[in-house]
Motif scaffolding. Structure first.
Motif, mmCIF file in Angstrom:
data_model
loop_
_atom_site.group_PDB
_atom_site.id
_atom_site.type_symbol
_atom_site.label_atom_id
_atom_site.label_comp_id
_atom_site.label_asym_id
_atom_site.label_seq_id
_atom_site.Cartn_x
_atom_site.Cartn_y
_atom_site.Cartn_z
ATOM 1 N N ASP A 1 -40.321 12.304 10.491
ATOM 2 C CA ASP A 1 -39.395 11.237 10.046
ATOM 3 C C ASP A 1 -38.236 11.062 11.023
ATOM 4 O OD1 ASP A 1 -40.603 13.049 8.338
ATOM 5 O OD2 ASP A 1 -38.752 13.344 7.181
ATOM 6 N N GLU A 2 -37.923 12.130 11.775
ATOM 7 C CA GLU A 2 -36.839 11.986 12.751
ATOM 8 C C GLU A 2 -37.275 11.160 13.962
ATOM 9 O OE1 GLU A 2 -35.061 16.461 11.915
ATOM 10 O OE2 GLU A 2 -35.712 15.857 13.925
ATOM 11 N N GLN A 3 -38.601 11.121 14.205
ATOM 12 C CA GLN A 3 -39.091 10.385 15.376
ATOM 13 C C GLN A 3 -38.609 8.944 15.347
ATOM 14 O OE1 GLN A 3 -43.325 11.051 15.303
ATOM 15 N NE2 GLN A 3 -43.148 12.897 16.554
ATOM 16 N N ARG A 4 -38.578 8.398 14.141
ATOM 17 C CA ARG A 4 -38.049 7.039 13.958
ATOM 18 C C ARG A 4 -36.673 6.880 14.570
ATOM 19 N NH1 ARG A 4 -40.308 3.205 11.076
ATOM 20 N NH2 ARG A 4 -38.669 1.631 11.021
ATOM 21 N N VAL A 5 -35.814 7.842 14.248
ATOM 22 C CA VAL A 5 -34.424 7.780 14.708
ATOM 23 C C VAL A 5 -34.361 7.922 16.225
ATOM 24 C CG1 VAL A 5 -32.126 8.776 14.391
ATOM 25 C CG2 VAL A 5 -33.798 8.841 12.506
ATOM 26 N N VAL A 6 -35.122 8.887 16.748
ATOM 27 C CA VAL A 6 -35.135 9.094 18.198
ATOM 28 C C VAL A 6 -35.584 7.815 18.909
ATOM 29 C CG1 VAL A 6 -36.218 10.369 20.084
ATOM 30 C CG2 VAL A 6 -35.593 11.561 17.987
ATOM 31 N N PHE A 7 -36.617 7.197 18.370
ATOM 32 C CA PHE A 7 -37.128 6.004 19.047
ATOM 33 C C PHE A 7 -36.142 4.843 18.945
ATOM 34 C CE2 PHE A 7 -39.844 2.269 19.745
ATOM 35 C CZ PHE A 7 -40.468 2.656 20.911
ATOM 36 N N GLU A 8 -35.400 4.794 17.830
ATOM 37 C CA GLU A 8 -34.371 3.751 17.737
ATOM 38 C C GLU A 8 -33.337 3.908 18.854
ATOM 39 O OE1 GLU A 8 -32.990 3.359 13.574
ATOM 40 O OE2 GLU A 8 -34.909 2.305 13.424
ATOM 41 N N ASP A 9 -32.957 5.131 19.104
ATOM 42 C CA ASP A 9 -32.101 5.436 20.258
ATOM 43 C C ASP A 9 -32.704 4.883 21.541
ATOM 44 O OD1 ASP A 9 -30.153 6.841 19.026
ATOM 45 O OD2 ASP A 9 -30.361 8.628 20.301
ATOM 46 N N ALA A 10 -34.001 5.174 21.723
ATOM 47 C CA ALA A 10 -34.691 4.767 22.931
ATOM 48 C C ALA A 10 -34.629 3.253 23.093
ATOM 49 C CB ALA A 10 -36.145 5.226 22.899
ATOM 50 N N VAL A 11 -34.838 2.544 22.003
ATOM 51 C CA VAL A 11 -34.820 1.089 22.054
ATOM 52 C C VAL A 11 -33.450 0.589 22.510
ATOM 53 C CG1 VAL A 11 -34.888 -0.981 20.635
ATOM 54 C CG2 VAL A 11 -36.656 0.747 20.371
ATOM 55 N N ASP A 12 -32.391 1.230 22.021
ATOM 56 C CA ASP A 12 -31.035 0.836 22.427
ATOM 57 C C ASP A 12 -30.800 1.100 23.899
ATOM 58 O OD1 ASP A 12 -30.386 0.063 19.946
ATOM 59 O OD2 ASP A 12 -29.283 1.882 19.391
ATOM 60 N N GLN A 13 -31.372 2.206 24.359
ATOM 61 C CA GLN A 13 -30.998 2.774 25.640
ATOM 62 C C GLN A 13 -31.802 2.179 26.803
ATOM 63 O OE1 GLN A 13 -31.372 7.032 25.144
ATOM 64 N NE2 GLN A 13 -31.389 7.359 27.356
ATOM 65 N N LEU A 14 -33.042 1.801 26.527
ATOM 66 C CA LEU A 14 -33.955 1.431 27.613
ATOM 67 C C LEU A 14 -34.133 -0.079 27.753
ATOM 68 C CD1 LEU A 14 -36.860 3.996 27.001
ATOM 69 C CD2 LEU A 14 -34.883 4.269 28.485
ATOM 70 N N GLU A 15 -34.398 -0.509 28.980
ATOM 71 C CA GLU A 15 -34.829 -1.885 29.253
ATOM 72 C C GLU A 15 -36.296 -2.040 28.840
ATOM 73 O OE1 GLU A 15 -32.915 -4.269 30.790
ATOM 74 O OE2 GLU A 15 -31.256 -2.825 30.720
ATOM 75 N N GLY A 16 -36.741 -3.279 28.749
ATOM 76 C CA GLY A 16 -38.118 -3.541 28.335
ATOM 77 C C GLY A 16 -39.162 -2.801 29.167
ATOM 78 N N THR A 17 -38.976 -2.784 30.481
ATOM 79 C CA THR A 17 -39.936 -2.122 31.362
ATOM 80 C C THR A 17 -40.031 -0.641 31.069
ATOM 81 O OG1 THR A 17 -38.761 -3.471 32.965
ATOM 82 C CG2 THR A 17 -40.632 -2.219 33.761
#
Lengths: 445, 445
Positions: free
Chosen positions: A18-34
């Motif tokens: 369930d934490e993976q969701r949160v980690v990936f949300e971080d990733a979405v904020d942090q990373l460009e599309g590529t």
């Protein structure tokens, strides 16, 4: 980037489900599309599909376009047709061109019907060209003015514009023919009433839409400009190719070349399904098996000799392997030269002389080393002499083949990065075994 | 480009000696500096030096900077010190940084003394950084304004400027600290009296000067901008890295990786002197020889068996070669993943499972094919069974090693593109020979 993506893979792995969701949300904020595309490619397919659900709608097309096509396919396969329609609502022509070959035809048709007239036209223009022609990939975000326009008009347009950084604007005739390139910079110091035509650069470079992607991207790289206009066979301006595209194309070309050395495709997914992956690789193994049988056949010619002098069997791999390595060094140098366009009939003879000389020198050097070791190992000077002679012959043959094979393949428009090393290895194996066992038969029996 | 350069090599070769002058003059008119550099690299050294004389003075620095360093060295070696001084009169700091390691120290010192104060400072700043840090390569052609400046000032500056296409200008504090990035585009629609600080983009991205070249160039590629500002450890703006530089760096990285697979250097000259070239390649052959001796040693353990069943000697190369090819496919996939930053501890287990499964499937498939052929060839079902078992074992071991070896090398910060395949081949040779001859000893004697 490199670190960011792998750190995120790590964090995703360490997290509870369930934490993976949160980690990936971080990733979405942090990373460009590529980068997000790279991260998704790094995940096993089941996980990838789960995380895909979290990619914000407005990022999705961008992420899909930059993904390698096999990884993207895995995502498309999991989306039902209705959701695909929604995803592709408002897609740009340029993006749809990139995605089309991994989509069902009905989905592409529906997307085209929902497109604005202009976008649909762009799409239809682009897909007229082959997948290796630059016309297929032109960018339409360019600033175009009629050639009768004045500096004032151009400056006014800049205020309203939302073009991605452009250093140039392009002039066209009333019928759409390309008529000139104006550097934006020159606008600022020119009088407002001056005609743009007068400011146009001398002999503006254009790229024909039929030109190959890689040649076109080299042209942009060397132009000193941020983009070059692309024109069709009738000199109509059809779009531009930007420096950023040139970078993507260059990257793809090199990646293909690297993957080709192992008989792999640039689009290969790190987590491709086992069956599909096995099937694809089986071909390459099969081709290689044929060449290995050649080598075995060559050895088989000398069965009688091997039975009497078993030392030959022990030393065989050394002769083959030294030839293979020496040959692959020459081969790699020549493949690079071919890729850079540096090799022509004219410089092949001096290249051959150089490479064969290098081979001869190294052949003699290592023949002495190996000869001495073999003599002691099997307490026979004759074995030492035989292997030494075979090594010299094989390394020279390898250098010669390393120049000649890729050049012939290139003439036949076969990719030397793909098949060069298989053929070269066959040559060095066969020459090596025949030379070594043949000399052994003559002098050791 | 590709074609243009090789066509010119051809025309130069076809021309008589005195006509070559004329052909090359054409080339100079027709080609950009980068392409001219490629053309010169394509010529044998004597010819290269002769043609170099014809390169116009104003093009020379540009050509030298884009040449691979070994090819450039050949030219520098032919120029006496006095001419070198003249050549480097007025050289830019950025160019001198690139050329310095192929120049005598005294020449660099003299060039520095003749430089404008500002340029000399730029040079000294740059060379503080290592050759793989982006700080060494920053471009200084950027548009900088104090953060108190207004839109009017910025527009006035644009009129006089001669910056290479910039989509941004940069704001600094009075002490030189970086203070913001303003998109040029936003200037046109803003009131002349507005402060630039207010137009600055939110959270402007900067690149630390200590960052590695390749990470920095990925950042620019993904930024969506034409360049990113580079700041030193104290947040002082030291320059920028452009998309064009990112393209060059990407190209160099891939080229190094391709050349490394054959133990070669990216800077290797097509026409390097024979002695120098032999010396360099000898090391690689020597390393390979060590691994070949391992394989021979493994075979040597089974001399007695080979003497009795000579068919084993004939078939040996097939077992080794199938393992080598299967392993190199996995290896290449993993090396790409590592280069893209896609591999972390977290996804290694599923990758291992996938690759070993692919290996097992292909192993069984080809084991059957090879087993049947070998049974007929040597009229012995037992030989067929033995080679089939050895093939399965070796291809699975190869898949496993293909994942594990590059990952371990990467952890040890050894380039897996360089040494991965040597180590992998050793493993597949030894495992292949031991499995095949060992099984042969057990079941065929």
């Amino acid at each position: 980037m490199t670190d960011e993506v792998s750190q995120l893979v790590e964090r995703l792995n360490d997290a509870h489900h369930d934490e993976q969701r949160v980690v990936f949300e971080d990733a979405v904020d942090q990373l460009e599309g590529t980068e997000l595309a790279l991260l998704l490619e790094s995940l096993p397919v089941a996980e990838r599909l789960e995380r895909w659900e979290q990619v914000p709608d407005e990022e999705r097309i961008n992420v899909l376009v930059t993904m390698r096509s096999e990884s993207r396919q895995a995502i498309f396969d999991s989306i039902d047709e209705e959701k695909l329609h929604a995803l592709l609502n408002n897609v740009h022509a340029e993006d749809l061109v990139q995605l089309a070959d991994t989509l069902p035809e009905s989905v592409v048709d529906e997307a085209l019907q929902n497109m604005a007239e202009m976008q649909r036209e762009h799409y239809q223009q682009s897909v007229q060209y082959e997948t290796d022609q630059i016309g297929r990939y032109v960018d339409h975000g360019l600033y175009i003015l009629p050639r009768t326009a004045r500096v004032r008009d151009a400056l006014r347009g800049l205020k309203k514009s939302s073009f991605e950084c452009a250093d140039c604007l392009y002039l066209i005739k009333r019928n759409g023919d390309f008529a000139g390139t104006v550097l934006i910079q020159t606008l600022f110091s020119a009088p407002p009433e001056q005609s743009l035509q007068a400011l146009s650069i001398d002999e503006p470079m254009t790229v024909p839409a039929e030109m190959s992607r890689s040649t076109a991207s080299d042209k942009v790289e060397h132009s000193g400009l941020m983009a070059l206009p692309v024109v069709d066979a009738n000199n109509k301006l059809s779009g531009r190719i930007t420096l950023r595209q040139a970078l993507e194309i260059t990257r793809e070309n090199y990646e293909s070349q690297l993957m080709a050395t192992a008989g792999l495709n640039e689009d290969e997914d790190l987590f491709a399904p086992v069956l599909r992956s096995s099937k694809r690789r089986a071909t390459w193994l099969g081709i290689n098996l044929l060449t290995a049988f050649f080598a075995s056949w060559a050895i088989g010619l000398f069965e009688a000799t091997l039975q009497q002098v078993v030392a030959l069997a022990v030393l065989m791999p050394i002769v083959a392997s030294m030839g293979g390595i020496a040959g692959s060094q020459t081969l790699t140098l020549i493949i690079r030269g071919l890729a850079l366009g540096q090799i022509a009939k004219g410089n092949i003879p001096p290249l051959l002389i150089k490479e064969v000389s290098v081979g001869a020198l190294n052949g003699v050097l290592w023949a002495i080393v190996i000869g001495v070791i073999a003599s002691f190992w099997f307490a026979s000077i004759n074995i030492g002499l035989v292997i030494a002679a075979a090594i010299v012959l094989n390394i020279i043959a390898a250098a010669f083949s390393g120049v000649v094979i890729p050049i012939i393949l290139d003439r036949l428009t076969i990719d030397p990065a793909l098949s060069g090393s298989v053929i070269l290895t066959t040559v060095t194996d066969v020459v090596g075994f025949v030379a070594f066992l043949g000399l052994g038969t003559l002098f050791l029996l």
